[in-house]
Design an enzyme around this catalytic site. Sequence first.
Site: not given
Length: 1116
Positions: A375, A661, A790-791
């Site tokens: 990430d 991103d 989210n990971d």
Amino acid sequence: MAAQVNWGSGNSTISTPQVTGCVKTSKYNALNFLPMNLFEQFQRLANAYFLFLLFLQLIPQISSLAWYTTVVPLMVVLSITAVKDAIDDMVNWHSGIQGSLSCRIVTEKWMNVQVGDIIKLENNQIVTADILLLSSSEPYSLTYIETAELDGETNLKVKQAISVTSEMEDNLKLLSAFDGEVRCESPNNKLDKFTGILMYKGKNYLLNHDRLILRGCVIRNTDWCYGLVIFTGPDTKVMQNSGKSTFKRTHIDHLMNVLVLWIFLFLGSMCFLLAVGHYIWENNKGYYFQDYLPWEDYVTSSVFSATLIFWSYFIILNTMVPISLYVSVEIIRLGNSFYINWDQKMFYEPKNTPAQARTTTLNEELGQVKYVFSDKTGTLTQNIMIFNKCSINGMVYGMHVFLFSLSLGEILLCRLEKVDFSYNKLADPKFSFYDKTLVEAVKKGNHWVHLFFLSLSLCHTVISEEKVEGELVYQAQSPDEGALVTAARNFGFVFRSRTSETIMVVEMGKMRIYQLLAILDFNNVRKRMSVIVRTPENRILLFCKGADTILCKLLHPSCGSLKDITMDHLDDFASDGLRTLMVAYRELDSAFFQDWSKKHSEACLSLENRENKISIVYEEIERDLMLLGATAIEDKLQDGVPETILTLNKAKIKIWVLTGDKQETAVNIAYACNIFEDEMDEIFIVEGNNDETVGGELRYEGRTATNGGEREGQGRFCPKSFWGSLECRCVLVLQAHALEGNLELELLRTACMCKGVICCRMTPLQKAQVVELVKKYKKAVTLAIGDGANDVSMIKVAHIGVGISGQEGMQAMLNSDYAFSQFRYLQRLLLVHGRWSYNRMCKFLSYFFYKNFAFTLVHVWYAFYSGFSAQTVYDTWFITFYNLVYTSLPVLGLSLFDQDVNETWSLRFPELYEPGQHNLYFNKKEFVKCLLHGIYSSFVLFFIPMGTVYNSVRKDGKEISDYQSFSLIVQTSLLCVVTMQIALETTYWTMISHVFTWGSLGFYFCILFFLYSDGLCLFFPDTFQFLGVARNTLNLPQMWLSVVLSMILCMLPVVGYQFLKPLHPLPYPIRTKLKHTASRRSAYAFSHKQGFGALITSGKTMKAKLPKKNSFPYKR
């Protein structure tokens, strides 16, 4: 509460009032532990084999060994493994409990929250479930949330309740009487989508994502809010994205299962050959000597006798797969896990956080990692934006160091002091800057510098909060915006507050109020934002900031020379890994603005193609801009990230960045982290929106990489067998939609030829899909590292999951296999602990299989001299103690303390890590070598003592060739040989190693006299039958001659092979060189979501509006 929630769509709904918020983080409970754990343990072939062997030993007709020789070791192995699994699961259970109780809602725990409940959340509390926002303390029922657990972003988002429920505010009577019914979609993993209908008071109200607050968010700058629970527990969107927990096994575990199967086949074939030998011997000799060797009553023929002998040898030769193998492996893994937990160099003192091995089953896998999936936000970066440099009217400000040339070519490095902002009472004390010339320019009243910082203080959508006078808190949609506004604040242009119509700025101590005429908000296509304000002097100004690639096309022709200078500065900023924006302005004519404002209003009210019409109107006014300068913001990396990635690259570990991103930010960080290098040949960007376009781009890039820069028409594809064998110094940048088609093979083929890969705009599930794609088609170990919820998906999917306990909560850490606080510790985890663990495990397995082959196969040679009668060579107690006592400690000492090189050299020469990636130290080929070595050693260990004692006599003329003396000589020779073998394997001797190795051999001789003592043999004659053998045999010179000769003959091939073996080079990939095409890269950085523009102009952010007559003009 009387509220009801129905899941489904259309006419089909599912009422779910009893769904709870309990999330299971442990695998076992009190009821299922024993059966589930035994089921998992007996999935190992060796354990199942020994259970089968135990049943065979209970049959007296074929049992040649006592039943307890198998039961005791099996029980020890199962018990130790069960205790270890229970401890691991208890750690996970306690972690889950700590997470559940970290935030109490009213008087209930998270696990008791049910669908349909109405819950109250207060400032800085974690949201316990997916809730429909009903009301809040803020005007218009706005609620500010931080979504770091979901998407890694620490900037705030805004949610708003629908008006019909916001009227309830915090009135408990109204809230408790709320009887609305929600019909919504079924639970799914789409974090940014939600559709539903609220039926309340006879009317229907549409619900969307802006009304829903997801589990894992944190309430910020909101005193309280109430919400209706929609999804709980495993049905929440964050848990739907977390993926399934799988039981992870290492590649060596899988290899061991295959090898155990091979051993079974080899064992079966040996037993069959020995049974055939028994059949032949019985037919030729045994049948005629039944008077001396009578058959048992149940034996009717040579065939039946051979069948029984088959199973007898199956029991005798069972030590080819020793039961202690797996318990030894578990102890080794546990010990190496403690090394990680105890490593002081992986202890993060600021947070008092040590490294933690949350599993004990994957240590050697750490020494074989080929792909690292990382990430970005919070993992590589600290998610802290710092105003680092700027370019104003062609001048660069913000140098931290200066280089002075001295005589004789010497260079003096001079570090600047930090600027003192104490003169500014409203300055942020945490802000740091090191160039005093910029402060002097501000104090001198430089027109362009003042206009530059005025632009930064006005052109944004930041919301200011001032609970204590003089202490400003900025809430920005983007961390970049917050950093820019903070910089302007410190240099004397303080954004103080705003309404829907005004912006209040304190300029060099004087308060000025600007009338806000329009906000031209940011989006991904425009890549810029603008504000139009009326100054107290009644001038109309447009301020714009955005990507240099966009703003350069909008500048007035008179800015040509300044643009060239500024672009050079931007190139320098980008090469330093800084995030850049270009700043410009334009003064507008009043009549022109009035005409434009009418067009803007018409476009906003248009029912068709509204966005396109608004964009066209924006472009009419955002032109002929005058360039002011550029900003450079540092997305502050974690300490040691570039050095860590450079070291991992030297170890041939490929790093892929998977981030939510936008592309520009991700690429910029990749350069700063050394994932990408300026000397690379090309960046391949896949931007297609459909299978055909994406496929064409991938094929073009694959041809270019394969061809080494030749023209497209001359390219050709690489066959599948060459995946990963080609390597070029180019990088691949993917958007998330490239994964949505059926192009997995094309994607992987292209990505594996590139040095680096960046995947942008990824959802948590897409991150897991990328990891799964590499696992599926590449025979390589993958590691995923992240710090947010989210990971979690990719952490669970990867062979090894690493969680960083950072800014984004504890979800990643709770679901990881290993956890620590800083990314830089990854190199120590892999290159030191991982490499040592892999090397130790390989040495252990090679030695373990060898010593058991040498031990067991002696029975095969003895069968030719015992009529294939399943007679054992060794004493029964020696067979019982061989693996559990005599040879257990030396191999554990080797596996826990051995080091080929120390940690300093492991980090200094990362190339030492590469053999593990190719699994060179233990594989099927190495196993065959162990088997051949064991066969040879067993041959020597049988025939050398046999030749020594054959027809030999003692000094007194008595024969020494009896069975018990021969047995003692063979087992003593065996122990001496395997002890010398492990001494040759040991490269790092400690006091413990010496004690374990030589002490075990000495312990054998001590226990030998005890087991063969007169007392034991007289009291238990059926159990201890070797009366006086030790003292009668150990004083024979023939015995010691046999031992020394056996050691020499067994060690000679090993020593010779070490000196004579060829040095096989590692399979380095073929490197192709692309022609370098220099191209300027943009380090453009901005929020990748629309800002607060529409919210600000609506006036909903204000707790109280200023009277219009006082809002403009105002000057003090």
